[in-house]
Scaffold this active site. Structure first.
Site, PDB file in Angstrom:
ATOM      1  N   GLY A  17       0.772  -1.234   0.000  1.00 50.60           N
ATOM      2  CA  GLY A  17       0.000   0.000   0.000  1.00 50.60           C
ATOM      3  C   GLY A  17       0.803   1.283   0.000  1.00 50.60           C
ATOM      4  O   GLY A  17       0.270   2.343   0.316  1.00 50.60           O
ATOM      5  N   THR A  19       1.912   3.061  -2.514  1.00 52.44           N
ATOM      6  CA  THR A  19       1.394   4.020  -3.486  1.00 52.44           C
ATOM      7  C   THR A  19       0.106   4.654  -2.989  1.00 52.44           C
ATOM      8  O   THR A  19      -0.077   5.879  -3.085  1.00 52.44           O
ATOM      9  CB  THR A  19       1.154   3.329  -4.846  1.00 52.44           C
ATOM     10  N   LYS A  40       9.061   9.084  -7.365  1.00 58.09           N
ATOM     11  CA  LYS A  40       9.416   7.666  -7.203  1.00 58.09           C
ATOM     12  C   LYS A  40      10.779   7.449  -7.855  1.00 58.09           C
ATOM     13  O   LYS A  40      10.975   7.818  -9.016  1.00 58.09           O
ATOM     14  CB  LYS A  40       8.347   6.791  -7.866  1.00 58.09           C
ATOM     15  N   GLY A 120       9.067   4.845  -1.886  1.00 56.39           N
ATOM     16  CA  GLY A 120      10.102   3.859  -2.147  1.00 56.39           C
ATOM     17  C   GLY A 120       9.645   2.778  -3.107  1.00 56.39           C
ATOM     18  O   GLY A 120       8.489   2.722  -3.530  1.00 56.39           O
ATOM     19  N   GLY A 122       9.468  -1.341  -3.498  1.00 61.79           N
ATOM     20  CA  GLY A 122       9.633  -2.594  -2.755  1.00 61.79           C
ATOM     21  C   GLY A 122       9.854  -2.326  -1.277  1.00 61.79           C
ATOM     22  O   GLY A 122       9.327  -1.372  -0.707  1.00 61.79           O
ATOM     23  N   LEU A 210     -10.229  -1.098   0.871  1.00 60.37           N
ATOM     24  CA  LEU A 210     -11.032  -0.260  -0.006  1.00 60.37           C
ATOM     25  C   LEU A 210     -12.347  -0.952  -0.344  1.00 60.37           C
ATOM     26  O   LEU A 210     -12.363  -2.155  -0.618  1.00 60.37           O
ATOM     27  CB  LEU A 210     -10.283   0.036  -1.306  1.00 60.37           C
TER      28      LEU A 210
END
Length: 239
Positions: A17, A19, A40, A120, A122, A210
Site C-alpha cells: 500500500g 502508493t 518515485k 520507495g 519494494g 477499499l
C-alpha cells in the site's frame, strides 16, 4: 516551509500500500494549501493504455494526486518494463541504476514543489545496484520516514525488522500506518496494539480495505475517490 520538506514512504514489503498511502498523503497536504507532489526513484512494470502510451500504475497515481497533467513533469527517472526486483530488471536491460541520477531528478521536482512525498520501491533494503539499496537513497535524501505496514500474517516481524533497519541508519521516523489488504487479517486490532507497543513513533492510522467500487483494476492507477477514502483515515505527522 523549506524546499527540503517532505516524507520518504517505505513499506514492509512490496504490494503493501505504499502508493495508496503516498498519494493519499499528497492529497491531505494539498488540502492544507501546500504545493505537494510525488516522486518515485524507480518503478518496475509498465502497461499500455488505450492510446498506446507506456505507463506505470504508481507514477500515474502520484501524478493524479499531485494534480500534474500527463507529460508535464517526470516523477520518476527510471521506468523499467518487467515487474521484478529493480536491480535485476535494470541489469537485464543493460541499465545501471545510479543514485546521482535519482537525486538529480529528485532535486528538479523538489525545486517546483513545497513538499515532496517520495515513494520507495519494494521494501526498505531492496537493492538498486551492486553496492547501494533503497536505504542508501533514504539516507542521501534525509527525509523523515513514514512506514507502511501491510496488515497480514507475518507483518509484526516484517514491521519490526524494517523499523530497526530505519533506526540503525539514524533516520527520523515521522510515523507508521497500518494498511488493511483485500482480506482483513484475524486479530487485526491486537496486531496493531502489539506494533504500537514496540514502534517508538506516532501511529498515523489504519486504512480499511477499499470498498469494492474503489478497488483498483489491474494496469490502472488508483482513482481520486480511492485516494480520498484512504486520506480520511490518515493523520498527518506534525510538520
Amino acid at each position: 516551509m523549506s524546499k527540503a520538506a517532505g516524507f520518504f514512504v517505505v513499506g514492509t514489503d512490496t504490494e503493501v500500500g505504499k502508493t495508496l498511502v503516498s498519494a493519499a498523503l499528497i492529497l491531505k497536504l494539498r488540502e492544507q494549501g501546500l504545493n505537494a507532489m510525488g516522486f518515485k526513484p524507480v518503478v518496475a512494470g509498465t502497461y499500455k493504455n488505450s492510446d498506446g502510451s507506456i505507463l506505470n500504475e504508481d507514477i500515474e497515481t502520484l501524478r493524479i494526486a499531485s494534480g500534474i497533467p500527463s507529460g508535464k513533469l517526470d516523477l520518476c527517472p527510471y521506468i523499467l518494463d518487467i515487474p521484478a526486483a529493480p536491480h535485476l530488471v535494470a541489469t537485464n536491460q543493460g541499465i545501471h541504476l545510479e543514485l546521482d541520477i535519482i537525486l538529480q531528478a529528485f532535486k528538479r521536482i523538489q525545486s517546483q514543489s513545497e513538499f515532496l512525498v517520495v515513494e520507495g520501491a519494494g521494501g526498505f533494503l531492496v537493492p538498486l545496484n551492486d553496492h547501494e539499496d533503497l536505504a542508501s537513497l533514504a539516507q542521501k535524501m534525509d527525509l523523515p520516514v513514514i512506514l507502511v505496514v501491510g496488515m497480514k500474517l507475518g507483518c509484526i516481524n516484517h514491521a519490526l525488522l524494517t523499523y530497526e533497519a530505519i533506526r540503525s541508519r539514524k533516520l527520523k521516523i515521522a510515523g507508521w500506518l497500518a494498511n488493511s489488504l483485500a482480506i482483513e487479517m484475524p486479530l487485526l486490532k491486537e496486531n496493531i496494539s502489539t506494533l504500537q507497543s514496540r514502534i517508538d513513533a506516532p501511529f498515523l492510522g489504519l486504512i480499511p480495505a477499499l470498498p469494492k467500487e474503489l478497488q483498483k483494476p489491474d494496469n490502472s492507477p488508483y482513482s481520486i475517490k480511492a485516494l480520498g477514502f484512504a486520506a480520511q483515515h490518515i493523520n498527518l505527522p506534525i510538520l
